[in-house]
Motif scaffolding. Structure first.
Motif, short mmCIF file in Angstrom:
data_model
loop_
_atom_site.label_atom_id
_atom_site.label_comp_id
_atom_site.label_asym_id
_atom_site.label_seq_id
_atom_site.Cartn_x
_atom_site.Cartn_y
_atom_site.Cartn_z
N GLU A 217 3.00 7.18 5.82
CA GLU A 217 2.88 8.04 4.64
C GLU A 217 3.41 9.44 4.92
O GLU A 217 4.01 10.08 4.05
CB GLU A 217 1.42 8.12 4.20
CG GLU A 217 1.21 8.95 2.95
CD GLU A 217 -0.26 9.01 2.53
OE1 GLU A 217 -0.58 9.83 1.65
OE2 GLU A 217 -1.07 8.25 3.09
N ALA A 218 3.24 9.93 6.15
CA ALA A 218 3.65 11.29 6.50
C ALA A 218 5.16 11.49 6.36
O ALA A 218 5.61 12.61 6.14
CB ALA A 218 3.22 11.62 7.93
N VAL A 219 5.93 10.42 6.50
CA VAL A 219 7.39 10.55 6.39
C VAL A 219 7.93 9.89 5.12
O VAL A 219 9.12 9.62 5.02
CB VAL A 219 8.10 9.99 7.64
CG1 VAL A 219 7.81 10.85 8.85
CG2 VAL A 219 7.70 8.55 7.93
N GLY A 220 7.03 9.63 4.15
CA GLY A 220 7.49 9.22 2.84
C GLY A 220 7.57 7.74 2.57
O GLY A 220 8.41 7.29 1.78
N TYR A 221 6.68 6.95 3.19
CA TYR A 221 6.61 5.53 2.90
C TYR A 221 5.33 5.24 2.12
O TYR A 221 4.31 5.92 2.28
CB TYR A 221 6.57 4.69 4.18
CG TYR A 221 7.84 4.66 4.99
CD1 TYR A 221 8.71 3.58 4.93
CD2 TYR A 221 8.17 5.70 5.85
CE1 TYR A 221 9.87 3.52 5.70
CE2 TYR A 221 9.32 5.67 6.63
CZ TYR A 221 10.17 4.57 6.54
OH TYR A 221 11.30 4.54 7.30
N GLN A 222 5.37 4.17 1.33
CA GLN A 222 4.20 3.74 0.57
C GLN A 222 3.79 2.35 1.05
O GLN A 222 4.64 1.45 1.19
CB GLN A 222 4.53 3.69 -0.92
CG GLN A 222 3.38 3.23 -1.81
CD GLN A 222 3.80 3.15 -3.26
OE1 GLN A 222 4.92 2.76 -3.58
NE2 GLN A 222 2.91 3.54 -4.15
N LEU A 223 2.51 2.17 1.30
CA LEU A 223 1.98 0.86 1.66
C LEU A 223 1.96 -0.01 0.41
O LEU A 223 1.35 0.35 -0.60
CB LEU A 223 0.57 1.00 2.23
CG LEU A 223 -0.14 -0.31 2.60
CD1 LEU A 223 0.53 -0.96 3.81
CD2 LEU A 223 -1.62 -0.03 2.89
N ILE A 224 2.63 -1.17 0.45
CA ILE A 224 2.67 -2.04 -0.72
C ILE A 224 2.02 -3.40 -0.46
O ILE A 224 1.91 -4.22 -1.37
CB ILE A 224 4.11 -2.25 -1.22
CG1 ILE A 224 4.99 -2.88 -0.13
CG2 ILE A 224 4.71 -0.94 -1.70
CD1 ILE A 224 6.38 -3.26 -0.61
N GLY A 225 1.56 -3.63 0.76
CA GLY A 225 0.88 -4.88 1.06
C GLY A 225 0.26 -4.86 2.43
O GLY A 225 0.82 -4.28 3.37
N TYR A 226 -0.93 -5.47 2.54
CA TYR A 226 -1.62 -5.51 3.83
C TYR A 226 -2.53 -6.74 3.86
O TYR A 226 -3.17 -7.08 2.86
CB TYR A 226 -2.47 -4.26 4.03
CG TYR A 226 -3.33 -4.30 5.27
CD1 TYR A 226 -2.79 -4.04 6.52
CD2 TYR A 226 -4.69 -4.61 5.19
CE1 TYR A 226 -3.57 -4.09 7.67
CE2 TYR A 226 -5.48 -4.66 6.34
CZ TYR A 226 -4.91 -4.40 7.57
OH TYR A 226 -5.68 -4.46 8.71
N MET A 227 -2.55 -7.40 5.00
CA MET A 227 -3.50 -8.50 5.18
C MET A 227 -3.82 -8.63 6.66
O MET A 227 -2.99 -8.34 7.52
CB MET A 227 -2.95 -9.82 4.64
CG MET A 227 -1.68 -10.31 5.32
SD MET A 227 -1.13 -11.88 4.59
CE MET A 227 0.33 -12.23 5.59
#
Length: 258
Positions: A217-227
Protein backbone atom coordinates in the motif's frame (compact mmCIF):
# COMPACT_ATOMS: atom_id res chain seq x y z
CA UNK A 1 39.50 14.76 9.31
CA UNK A 2 38.31 16.37 6.07
CA UNK A 3 37.16 19.40 8.09
CA UNK A 4 40.64 19.85 9.57
CA UNK A 5 42.30 19.63 6.20
CA UNK A 6 39.98 22.26 4.71
CA UNK A 7 40.77 24.63 7.61
CA UNK A 8 44.50 24.20 7.07
CA UNK A 9 44.24 25.17 3.42
CA UNK A 10 41.86 28.06 4.07
CA UNK A 11 43.84 29.52 6.97
CA UNK A 12 47.56 28.71 6.51
CA UNK A 13 48.59 30.94 9.39
CA UNK A 14 46.84 28.73 11.97
CA UNK A 15 49.12 26.38 13.82
CA UNK A 16 48.44 22.76 14.53
CA UNK A 17 48.44 23.63 18.24
CA UNK A 18 45.70 26.23 17.71
CA UNK A 19 43.66 23.71 15.80
CA UNK A 20 44.11 21.23 18.59
CA UNK A 21 42.47 23.71 20.92
CA UNK A 22 39.59 24.70 18.68
CA UNK A 23 38.93 21.27 17.19
CA UNK A 24 39.36 18.48 19.74
CA UNK A 25 40.10 15.67 17.30
CA UNK A 26 40.28 12.99 19.97
CA UNK A 27 36.75 13.84 21.05
CA UNK A 28 35.24 13.61 17.55
CA UNK A 29 32.83 10.76 16.91
CA UNK A 30 31.86 9.51 13.49
CA UNK A 31 28.14 9.89 12.89
CA UNK A 32 26.70 6.50 11.89
CA UNK A 33 25.67 6.35 8.26
CA UNK A 34 22.33 4.54 8.12
CA UNK A 35 22.79 3.98 4.39
CA UNK A 36 26.30 2.54 4.65
CA UNK A 37 25.16 -1.06 4.23
CA UNK A 38 22.49 -0.33 1.64
CA UNK A 39 22.72 -0.52 -2.13
CA UNK A 40 23.56 2.89 -3.51
CA UNK A 41 20.81 2.52 -6.11
CA UNK A 42 18.19 2.16 -3.36
CA UNK A 43 19.14 5.03 -1.07
CA UNK A 44 16.56 7.42 -2.47
CA UNK A 45 13.90 5.11 -1.03
CA UNK A 46 13.13 4.46 2.64
CA UNK A 47 15.00 1.49 4.12
CA UNK A 48 13.15 -1.59 5.28
CA UNK A 49 11.59 -0.87 8.66
CA UNK A 50 11.53 -4.54 9.66
CA UNK A 51 13.91 -7.49 9.66
CA UNK A 52 14.81 -9.08 6.34
CA UNK A 53 15.18 -12.84 6.04
CA UNK A 54 18.51 -14.25 4.97
CA UNK A 55 18.57 -15.79 1.52
CA UNK A 56 17.45 -19.39 1.77
CA UNK A 57 18.18 -22.34 -0.44
CA UNK A 58 16.45 -22.38 -3.79
CA UNK A 59 14.66 -25.65 -3.17
CA UNK A 60 11.85 -24.67 -0.82
CA UNK A 61 10.56 -28.24 -0.92
CA UNK A 62 10.80 -31.13 -3.33
CA UNK A 63 8.81 -30.62 -6.50
CA UNK A 64 7.11 -33.98 -6.06
CA UNK A 65 5.90 -33.02 -2.58
CA UNK A 66 4.63 -29.68 -3.83
CA UNK A 67 2.78 -31.32 -6.70
CA UNK A 68 1.15 -33.81 -4.35
CA UNK A 69 -0.34 -30.85 -2.49
CA UNK A 70 -1.44 -29.38 -5.80
CA UNK A 71 0.39 -26.18 -4.91
CA UNK A 72 1.19 -24.72 -8.34
CA UNK A 73 -2.12 -25.83 -9.85
CA UNK A 74 -4.15 -24.18 -7.09
CA UNK A 75 -2.09 -20.99 -7.11
CA UNK A 76 -2.31 -20.59 -10.89
CA UNK A 77 -6.05 -21.18 -10.76
CA UNK A 78 -6.51 -18.63 -7.97
CA UNK A 79 -4.42 -16.12 -9.95
CA UNK A 80 -6.75 -16.45 -12.93
CA UNK A 81 -3.95 -17.62 -15.20
CA UNK A 82 -5.02 -18.59 -18.71
CA UNK A 83 -3.43 -19.50 -22.07
CA UNK A 84 -1.83 -16.63 -23.95
CA UNK A 85 -0.91 -14.56 -20.87
CA UNK A 86 2.52 -13.05 -20.28
CA UNK A 87 3.82 -13.72 -16.78
CA UNK A 88 6.97 -13.21 -14.70
CA UNK A 89 8.36 -15.59 -12.09
CA UNK A 90 10.49 -13.47 -9.75
CA UNK A 91 12.99 -15.36 -7.62
CA UNK A 92 12.44 -18.34 -9.90
CA UNK A 93 15.14 -20.45 -8.26
CA UNK A 94 15.32 -23.95 -9.70
CA UNK A 95 12.24 -23.32 -11.84
CA UNK A 96 9.41 -25.13 -10.07
CA UNK A 97 6.89 -22.46 -11.02
CA UNK A 98 8.60 -21.49 -14.25
CA UNK A 99 7.99 -24.80 -16.00
CA UNK A 100 4.41 -25.03 -14.75
CA UNK A 101 3.62 -21.46 -15.72
CA UNK A 102 5.05 -22.16 -19.18
CA UNK A 103 2.72 -25.13 -19.59
CA UNK A 104 -0.32 -23.15 -18.39
CA UNK A 105 0.12 -20.09 -20.65
CA UNK A 106 0.93 -22.31 -23.63
CA UNK A 107 2.78 -21.58 -26.84
CA UNK A 108 0.93 -18.29 -27.31
CA UNK A 109 1.96 -17.06 -23.86
CA UNK A 110 5.31 -15.99 -22.44
CA UNK A 111 7.14 -16.54 -19.17
CA UNK A 112 10.07 -14.49 -17.94
CA UNK A 113 11.99 -16.28 -15.18
CA UNK A 114 14.13 -13.97 -13.04
CA UNK A 115 16.55 -14.45 -10.17
CA UNK A 116 19.41 -12.47 -8.60
CA UNK A 117 21.73 -15.48 -8.27
CA UNK A 118 23.88 -15.94 -11.38
CA UNK A 119 24.57 -19.62 -10.66
CA UNK A 120 20.86 -20.29 -10.28
CA UNK A 121 20.16 -18.46 -13.53
CA UNK A 122 22.65 -20.72 -15.34
CA UNK A 123 21.07 -23.88 -13.95
CA UNK A 124 17.61 -22.61 -14.78
CA UNK A 125 18.68 -21.77 -18.33
CA UNK A 126 19.97 -25.36 -18.68
CA UNK A 127 16.62 -26.72 -17.50
CA UNK A 128 14.66 -24.50 -19.86
CA UNK A 129 16.86 -25.62 -22.75
CA UNK A 130 16.68 -29.28 -21.75
CA UNK A 131 12.88 -29.18 -21.46
CA UNK A 132 12.63 -27.20 -24.72
CA UNK A 133 10.51 -24.46 -23.16
CA UNK A 134 10.46 -22.13 -26.14
CA UNK A 135 8.07 -19.69 -24.44
CA UNK A 136 10.44 -19.00 -21.49
CA UNK A 137 13.08 -16.28 -21.23
CA UNK A 138 15.68 -15.93 -18.46
CA UNK A 139 16.79 -12.68 -16.83
CA UNK A 140 19.19 -11.68 -14.07
CA UNK A 141 17.64 -9.19 -11.66
CA UNK A 142 18.99 -6.99 -8.86
CA UNK A 143 18.10 -7.05 -5.15
CA UNK A 144 16.38 -3.65 -5.41
CA UNK A 145 15.14 -3.86 -9.00
CA UNK A 146 13.50 -6.78 -10.83
CA UNK A 147 14.59 -5.18 -14.14
CA UNK A 148 11.47 -6.11 -16.05
CA UNK A 149 10.31 -4.56 -19.34
CA UNK A 150 7.57 -1.96 -18.98
CA UNK A 151 3.86 -2.57 -19.59
CA UNK A 152 4.43 -6.27 -20.24
CA UNK A 153 2.95 -8.65 -17.66
CA UNK A 154 -0.54 -9.89 -16.91
CA UNK A 155 0.68 -11.61 -13.75
CA UNK A 156 3.89 -11.29 -11.73
CA UNK A 157 4.53 -14.09 -9.23
CA UNK A 158 6.52 -13.58 -6.02
CA UNK A 159 6.44 -17.04 -4.46
CA UNK A 160 8.14 -17.63 -1.10
CA UNK A 161 10.66 -14.88 -1.78
CA UNK A 162 9.26 -11.48 -0.79
CA UNK A 163 10.43 -11.81 2.83
CA UNK A 164 14.01 -11.89 1.44
CA UNK A 165 13.70 -8.59 -0.48
CA UNK A 166 16.16 -6.26 1.26
CA UNK A 167 14.83 -3.05 -0.28
CA UNK A 168 11.06 -3.55 -0.41
CA UNK A 169 10.10 0.05 -1.26
CA UNK A 170 12.61 0.39 -4.10
CA UNK A 171 11.80 -3.10 -5.37
CA UNK A 172 8.02 -2.66 -5.42
CA UNK A 173 8.25 0.83 -6.92
CA UNK A 174 10.41 -0.44 -9.77
CA UNK A 175 8.13 -3.43 -10.26
CA UNK A 176 5.05 -1.27 -10.97
CA UNK A 177 5.90 -0.07 -14.50
CA UNK A 178 6.20 -3.66 -15.77
CA UNK A 179 2.56 -4.49 -14.98
CA UNK A 180 0.33 -4.43 -18.03
CA UNK A 181 -1.99 -1.45 -18.33
CA UNK A 182 -5.36 -1.32 -20.04
CA UNK A 183 -5.68 -0.12 -23.63
CA UNK A 184 -5.78 3.59 -22.77
CA UNK A 185 -2.61 3.17 -20.71
CA UNK A 186 -4.02 4.99 -17.69
CA UNK A 187 -4.90 2.11 -15.36
CA UNK A 188 -3.83 -1.41 -14.41
CA UNK A 189 -7.19 -3.14 -14.69
CA UNK A 190 -5.64 -6.34 -16.05
CA UNK A 191 -2.19 -6.75 -14.49
CA UNK A 192 -1.64 -8.14 -11.00
CA UNK A 193 1.13 -9.10 -8.59
CA UNK A 194 0.66 -12.48 -6.93
CA UNK A 195 2.38 -13.11 -3.58
CA UNK A 196 2.64 -16.48 -1.87
CA UNK A 197 4.30 -16.42 1.54
CA UNK A 198 4.04 -17.71 5.09
CA UNK A 199 2.65 -16.00 8.19
CA UNK A 200 5.58 -16.44 10.55
CA UNK A 201 8.58 -14.41 11.81
CA UNK A 202 11.19 -13.17 9.35
CA UNK A 203 13.90 -15.27 10.98
CA UNK A 204 11.80 -18.29 10.04
CA UNK A 205 11.49 -17.12 6.44
CA UNK A 206 8.03 -15.62 6.49
CA UNK A 207 6.23 -12.29 6.70
CA UNK A 208 3.05 -11.39 8.61
CA UNK A 209 0.26 -10.51 6.15
CA UNK A 210 -0.39 -7.10 7.71
CA UNK A 211 3.23 -6.12 7.11
CA UNK A 212 2.98 -7.29 3.51
CA UNK A 213 -0.24 -5.35 2.93
CA UNK A 214 1.22 -2.17 4.43
CA UNK A 215 4.38 -2.24 2.31
CA UNK A 216 2.46 -2.75 -0.92
CA UNK A 217 0.00 0.00 0.00
CA UNK A 218 2.88 2.39 0.79
CA UNK A 219 3.99 2.36 -2.85
CA UNK A 220 0.53 2.50 -4.40
CA UNK A 221 -0.84 -1.04 -4.63
CA UNK A 222 -4.32 -2.19 -3.65
CA UNK A 223 -5.06 -5.58 -2.13
CA UNK A 224 -7.73 -7.22 -4.30
CA UNK A 225 -7.69 -10.77 -2.94
CA UNK A 226 -6.40 -12.79 -0.01
CA UNK A 227 -6.81 -16.33 1.26
CA UNK A 228 -5.04 -18.52 3.77
CA UNK A 229 -3.95 -21.86 2.34
CA UNK A 230 -1.70 -23.60 4.86
CA UNK A 231 -2.02 -26.86 2.94
CA UNK A 232 -0.33 -25.11 0.01
CA UNK A 233 2.47 -23.70 2.12
CA UNK A 234 1.12 -20.37 3.37
CA UNK A 235 -1.16 -17.58 2.21
CA UNK A 236 -2.04 -16.11 -1.17
CA UNK A 237 -2.46 -12.38 -1.92
CA UNK A 238 -3.28 -10.43 -5.11
CA UNK A 239 -2.33 -6.79 -5.63
CA UNK A 240 -3.01 -4.23 -8.35
CA UNK A 241 -1.40 -0.79 -8.74
CA UNK A 242 -3.73 2.16 -8.31
CA UNK A 243 -3.13 5.81 -9.14
CA UNK A 244 0.37 7.13 -9.62
CA UNK A 245 3.43 5.70 -7.96
CA UNK A 246 4.57 7.94 -5.07
CA UNK A 247 7.95 9.60 -5.40
CA UNK A 248 10.68 7.94 -3.30
CA UNK A 249 10.76 10.80 -0.80
CA UNK A 250 6.99 10.65 -0.34
CA UNK A 251 6.84 6.98 0.62
CA UNK A 252 5.95 6.46 4.27
CA UNK A 253 7.61 3.27 5.54
CA UNK A 254 5.49 0.90 7.56
CA UNK A 255 6.03 0.64 11.28
CA UNK A 256 7.16 -2.82 12.26
CA UNK A 257 5.55 -4.36 15.30
CA UNK A 258 7.37 -7.62 15.86
Amino acid sequence: MSMIKSNLFAFPFLTIAALAVTVPVAGCKRIPDEDANRLETARAYPPASRPVSDLAGNQWSTETARDKRGEAEEIMKAAGLSPGMTVADIGAGEGYYTVRLADRVGEDGRVLAQDIDEDVIKRLADRVSRDKLDNVSIKLGAPDDPRLPEDSFDRIFLVHMYHEVREPYAFLSRLRPSIRRDQDGDSYDGGEVIVVDVDRPFVQHGIPPKQLFCEFEAVGYQLIGYMERPELGGYFARFRPVGKSPLPGKIKPCEFKG
